[in-house]
Write an enzyme that holds these catalytic residues in place. Structure first.
Site, short mmCIF file in Angstrom:
data_model
loop_
_atom_site.label_atom_id
_atom_site.label_comp_id
_atom_site.label_asym_id
_atom_site.label_seq_id
_atom_site.Cartn_x
_atom_site.Cartn_y
_atom_site.Cartn_z
N CYS A 48 -50.07 -4.93 -99.98
CA CYS A 48 -49.79 -3.53 -99.65
C CYS A 48 -49.64 -2.73 -100.94
O CYS A 48 -48.89 -3.11 -101.83
CB CYS A 48 -48.51 -3.43 -98.83
N CYS A 98 -47.93 -1.88 -92.57
CA CYS A 98 -47.22 -2.93 -93.29
C CYS A 98 -45.84 -3.07 -92.66
O CYS A 98 -45.12 -2.08 -92.51
CB CYS A 98 -47.09 -2.54 -94.77
N CYS A 101 -42.83 -2.03 -95.34
CA CYS A 101 -42.51 -0.66 -95.78
C CYS A 101 -42.99 0.41 -94.80
O CYS A 101 -42.72 1.59 -95.00
CB CYS A 101 -43.06 -0.39 -97.17
N CYS A 123 -59.57 -3.01 -89.49
CA CYS A 123 -60.32 -2.03 -90.27
C CYS A 123 -59.30 -1.34 -91.20
O CYS A 123 -58.50 -0.53 -90.75
CB CYS A 123 -60.97 -1.04 -89.30
#
Length: 136
Positions: A48, A98, A101, A123
């Site tokens: 991330c 994510c 976060c 995607c």
């Protein structure tokens, strides 16, 4: 919802570029076929861009020719969270964030016939992740 990595809006704006902020924090989408990882074949781990959590591995990346990097499975099912997305009227989708976060990564689609082991296509916006190449 509380996340392991919590930052103020001002902190996010300071740490991210304007385009990173638009995608990760405002659920934007980068333009198709413009992302740095769309056609990348480098072996490694995708993390991330907002917090560094491992999200995907290159072994699950596949060519979908959709304009964004596509993966058929996250590195760990708990690394991402899936949320209903009704932002386009009449076209419900599933948003991928994510789970550490809350940053927007992209969307996941099922049943498109790509022949992947999961029949799913995560995607993902290139700008939402960073590729950490395998050290060889």
């Amino acid at each position: 919802m509380g996340y392991e990595v919590e930052k103020s809006d001002a902190q996010w704006r300071e740490e991210l570029t304007d385009e990173e902020y638009r995608v990760l924090r405002q659920a934007g989408t980068e333009q198709a076929f413009t992302g740095e990882y769309t056609d990348t074949r480098t072996v490694g781990v995708y993390t991330c861009r907002g917090c560094g959590t491992e999200l995907f591995r290159s072994g699950t990346k596949f060519d979908s020719h959709c304009g964004w990097p596509s993966f058929y499975d996250p590195a760990d099912s708990e690394a991402v969270e899936l949320l209903p997305d009704h932002s386009i009227p009449g076209r419900p989708r599933t948003e991928v964030r994510c789970s550490s976060c809350g940053s927007h990564l992209g969307h996941v689609f099922s049943g498109e016939g790509y022949g992947t082991p999961t029949d799913q296509r995560y995607c993902i916006n290139s700008i939402a992740v960073r590729l950490e190449p395998e050290k060889g």
